[in-house]
Design an enzyme around this catalytic site. Structure first.
Site, mmCIF file in Angstrom:
data_model
loop_
_atom_site.group_PDB
_atom_site.id
_atom_site.type_symbol
_atom_site.label_atom_id
_atom_site.label_comp_id
_atom_site.label_asym_id
_atom_site.label_seq_id
_atom_site.Cartn_x
_atom_site.Cartn_y
_atom_site.Cartn_z
ATOM 1 N NE ARG A 181 12.522 14.456 -2.375
ATOM 2 C CZ ARG A 181 13.745 14.001 -2.661
ATOM 3 N NH1 ARG A 181 14.161 13.954 -3.914
ATOM 4 N NH2 ARG A 181 14.554 13.596 -1.711
ATOM 5 C CD GLU A 226 7.284 7.869 8.022
ATOM 6 O OE1 GLU A 226 8.512 7.714 8.167
ATOM 7 O OE2 GLU A 226 6.792 8.709 7.256
ATOM 8 C CG HIS A 268 7.655 6.010 3.338
ATOM 9 N ND1 HIS A 268 8.730 6.670 2.800
ATOM 10 C CD2 HIS A 268 7.240 6.753 4.393
ATOM 11 C CE1 HIS A 268 8.959 7.779 3.504
ATOM 12 N NE2 HIS A 268 8.059 7.849 4.456
ATOM 13 C CG HIS A 317 3.678 10.890 4.758
ATOM 14 N ND1 HIS A 317 3.715 9.622 4.193
ATOM 15 C CD2 HIS A 317 4.954 11.165 5.113
ATOM 16 C CE1 HIS A 317 4.957 9.167 4.220
ATOM 17 N NE2 HIS A 317 5.733 10.086 4.772
#
Length: 324
Positions: free
Chosen positions: A198, A120, A103, A178
């Site tokens: 992605r 996150e 991200h 991740h």
């Protein structure tokens, strides 16, 4: 109308990697066999959370933020974010491996997408035997070395895989590569953003034979190539105590494992408080309201409510989330 502890209707997301544990384990009222995500609290554009019950039933989170402002969000949060609710709260069921992804940070996300970045964290609620997460690199790599592995289809050789169990916590700052592995159910707390790059999707295709879009070029400048000695967040859990497990500029998350009754006071916070029930079930009591939170449910406590009593007949566990 007065604010009270709020439950929202879950927003279910079908995913190529999703399973049925949101139904079978978290008792979510959803049909289908590939439901990967339950968005519990969302102010993502076009995906608003809607109040499930009480006087405010049917109102969206955005409508509440505009109507109640500081009463709902807290003055500090309102000053920083306006009426945009800053966190996205989810439960995730990965039947198979998610794509390897990253991200962007706030600066990149603002420039490219007019969005927040996406810091996150994960709290593992259940993991099948041998289930693994992928977090970060297993050795120092340059951007060029990373690209070489990506082009040669050997990316997994330089990635860090870790076997996990219930209670494991991983903090994922922007830039950290991740992926959630198959056989894992977890709670995810993140900035309000749906921006994901992605990188690699295990060469899989959907029912029509189509591969999902990759964002390899966008990811290059978003990835933090630094290797870390330890990616898992260590913490010491204490029964009937509030333990901080993650504290960052975007959110603080505490774990509360308890039996019986606890009184919680939020006079020191200038923020809403979110509770996710990750074990058992809990009764919440405020001055004018009583609410039961079952396993896999989420509650939003408005900033104007400072005192709450929680009670459970069994050993239960809550994640408590707010902005410091």
């Amino acid at each position: 109308m007065k604010l009270y502890p709020l439950k929202f209707k879950s927003i279910y997301k079908e995913r190529i990697w999703g399973g049925n544990k949101l139904q079978s384990q978290l008792n979510k009222n959803v049909t289908g066999h590939s439901i990967g995500e339950s968005w519990e609290i969302s102010d993502v554009k076009g995906e608003p959370s809607v109040v499930a019950e009480g006087e405010l039933q049917g109102k969206t989170l955005q409508e509440l933020s505009k109507t109640f402002q500081e009463q709902l969000l807290g003055k500090k949060v309102h000053d920083a974010f306006g009426t945009k609710f800053p966190l996205l709260i989810k439960y995730i069921d990965a039947k198979s491996d998610l794509s390897i992804q990253v991200h962007p940070n706030d600066k990149l996300a603002k420039e490219r997408h007019n969005s927040f970045g996406k810091t996150e964290m994960w709290y593992v609620m259940q993991a099948d035997k041998g289930a693994k997460l992928m977090v970060g690199f297993n050795k120092e790599v340059t951007k060029e070395e990373y690209q070489e592995h990506l082009n040669n289809n050997t990316l997994t050789e330089i990635l860090n895989f870790e076997e996990v169990k219930k209670g494991d916590v991983y903090f994922l700052p922007t830039g950290r590569i991740h992926a959630i592995g198959g056989g894992i159910v977890l709670a995810e707390i993140q900035q309000t953003s749906d921006i994901t790059y992605r990188i690699y999707d295990w060469n899989r295709v959907d029912a029509k034979g189509n591969a999902r879009e990759l964002h390899t070029d966008l990811a290059l400048d978003a990835i933090d190539y630094t290797v870390h000695e330890n990616y898992k967040t260590e913490y010491q859990e204490t029964q009937n105590e509030v333990t901080t497990i993650v504290n960052c500029p975007y959110f603080t998350t505490n774990l509360i494992p308890f039996t019986g009754t606890l009184s919680l006071n939020h006079a020191d916070k200038d923020s809403f408080v979110i509770y996710m029930c990750v074990k058992g079930n809990v009764r919440f009591k405020t001055q004018n309201h009583t609410e039961t939170l079952n396993f896999g449910e989420t509650l939003l406590l408005p900033a104007s409510i400072k005192n709450v009593t929680i009670h459970t007949e069994e050993t239960s566990e809550l994640l408590e989330v707010y902005i410091s």
